[in-house]
Design an enzyme around this catalytic site. Structure first.
Site, PDB file in Angstrom:
ATOM      1  N   ASP A 107     -35.902-142.469  35.278  1.00 46.08           N
ATOM      2  CA  ASP A 107     -34.917-141.782  35.007  1.00 46.08           C
ATOM      3  C   ASP A 107     -33.728-142.435  35.180  1.00 46.08           C
ATOM      4  O   ASP A 107     -33.499-143.195  36.169  1.00 46.08           O
ATOM      5  CB  ASP A 107     -34.798-140.422  35.827  1.00 46.08           C
ATOM      6  CG  ASP A 107     -33.871-139.257  35.159  1.00 46.08           C
ATOM      7  OD1 ASP A 107     -32.776-139.998  34.952  1.00 46.08           O
ATOM      8  OD2 ASP A 107     -34.142-138.109  35.256  1.00 46.08           O
ATOM      9  N   SER A 115     -30.890-139.085  31.052  1.00 42.60           N
ATOM     10  CA  SER A 115     -31.784-138.082  31.423  1.00 42.60           C
ATOM     11  C   SER A 115     -31.668-136.830  30.331  1.00 42.60           C
ATOM     12  O   SER A 115     -31.482-137.109  29.006  1.00 42.60           O
ATOM     13  CB  SER A 115     -31.684-137.562  32.700  1.00 42.60           C
ATOM     14  OG  SER A 115     -32.607-136.648  33.203  1.00 42.60           O
TER      15      SER A 115
END
EC number: 3.1.1.3
Length: 253
Positions: free
Chosen positions: A163, A43
């Site tokens: 993610d 991320s």
């Protein structure tokens, strides 16, 4: 120096802490950074890792982009999920302006980006990039929190991804020592040290985080960015915690 890697944890807008850490590494840990074999992240951590590897001279530009991005989110009625606000397009614009034309070549086999397969929910660490666009897609996938960042999943190599922080928030590479960096207090090399707490930890997506009120506040700030003054404070904390680490390991210069 033995084989050293750097890994930056998933953390949303607390990525400003990572930028403080990266700035300290560039200023006071040049020898260490020069000898780092691989960079990893999930991320926001993967975004900072990519900049430190491919365009360290643009860390200050990243700071300014992050402050402006956070201000945009704060201005929206419902934050990032406000109808009509395109979180991913804004993030892409930042990458386009910061990553150099040769970013994918510099990142090849040295940058390891954590992403999650949307169908199987399995984690993948991607380290090969055929083009700059390929690299950008992988970084976008690693940063895509479903619903929060939008509804259209990121496509990469014919599959859909979300993610990386959902399945592996802090990649540890198999060879050598991986120096871990996170804005959450926990069992990490570089992180805030919360005081006066019960010594209890919880493993969230392969990251050992201390159970503390401060970490709960940080978790909220990761998705709902705090004021610019607080973000500047987080940047300074990242810088200072990294300096402490460099001094402790005799890497400070």
């Amino acid at each position: 120096m033995k084989h050293i890697n750097l890994s930056f944890a998933a953390c949303g807008f607390l990525g400003i802490y990572h930028l403080g850490a990266a700035s300290a590494l560039c200023r006071h840990g040049k020898k260490l950074v020069k000898d780092v074999k691989a960079f990893a992240g999930a991320s926001a951590g993967s975004l900072v890792a990519s900049v430190l590897l491919t365009a360290p001279e643009k860390i200050e530009e990243c700071n300014q982009f992050t402050y402006k991005f956070a201000e945009e989110i704060r201005r929206q009625s419902f934050g990032a999920v406000t109808p009509g606000y395109d979180f991913m397009a804004r993030l892409r614009s930042g990458m386009e302006s910061i990553l150099p034309p040769s970013a994918h070549e510099l990142a090849q086999n040295r940058l390891h980006v954590s992403i999650t397969n949307a169908k199987t929910r399995e984690n993948h660490l991607v380290s090969t990039f055929s083009s700059r666009e390929d690299l950008i897609k992988v970084l976008l996938a690693s940063s895509f929190v479903p619903i929060y960042a939008g509804l259209k999943l990121v496509e990469y190599k014919g599959q859909k991804w979300v993610d990386g922080g959902l399945t592996n928030a802090l990649p540890i590479l198999p060879v050598g020592r991986t120096v871990t960096i996170s804005p959450f207090s926990g069992r990490l090399d570089i992180s805030p040290q919360d005081k006066g707490q019960l010594d209890l930890y919880v493993n969230i997506a392969k990251q050992d985080i201390m159970l503390s009120l401060a970490n709960l506040v940080r978790l909220n700030q990761a998705l709902f960015p705090p004021s610019k003054r607080k973000m500047e404070s987080l940047y300074q904390c990242g810088f200072d915690d990294t300096v402490k680490f460099l001094l402790k390991e005799n890497w400070f210069e």
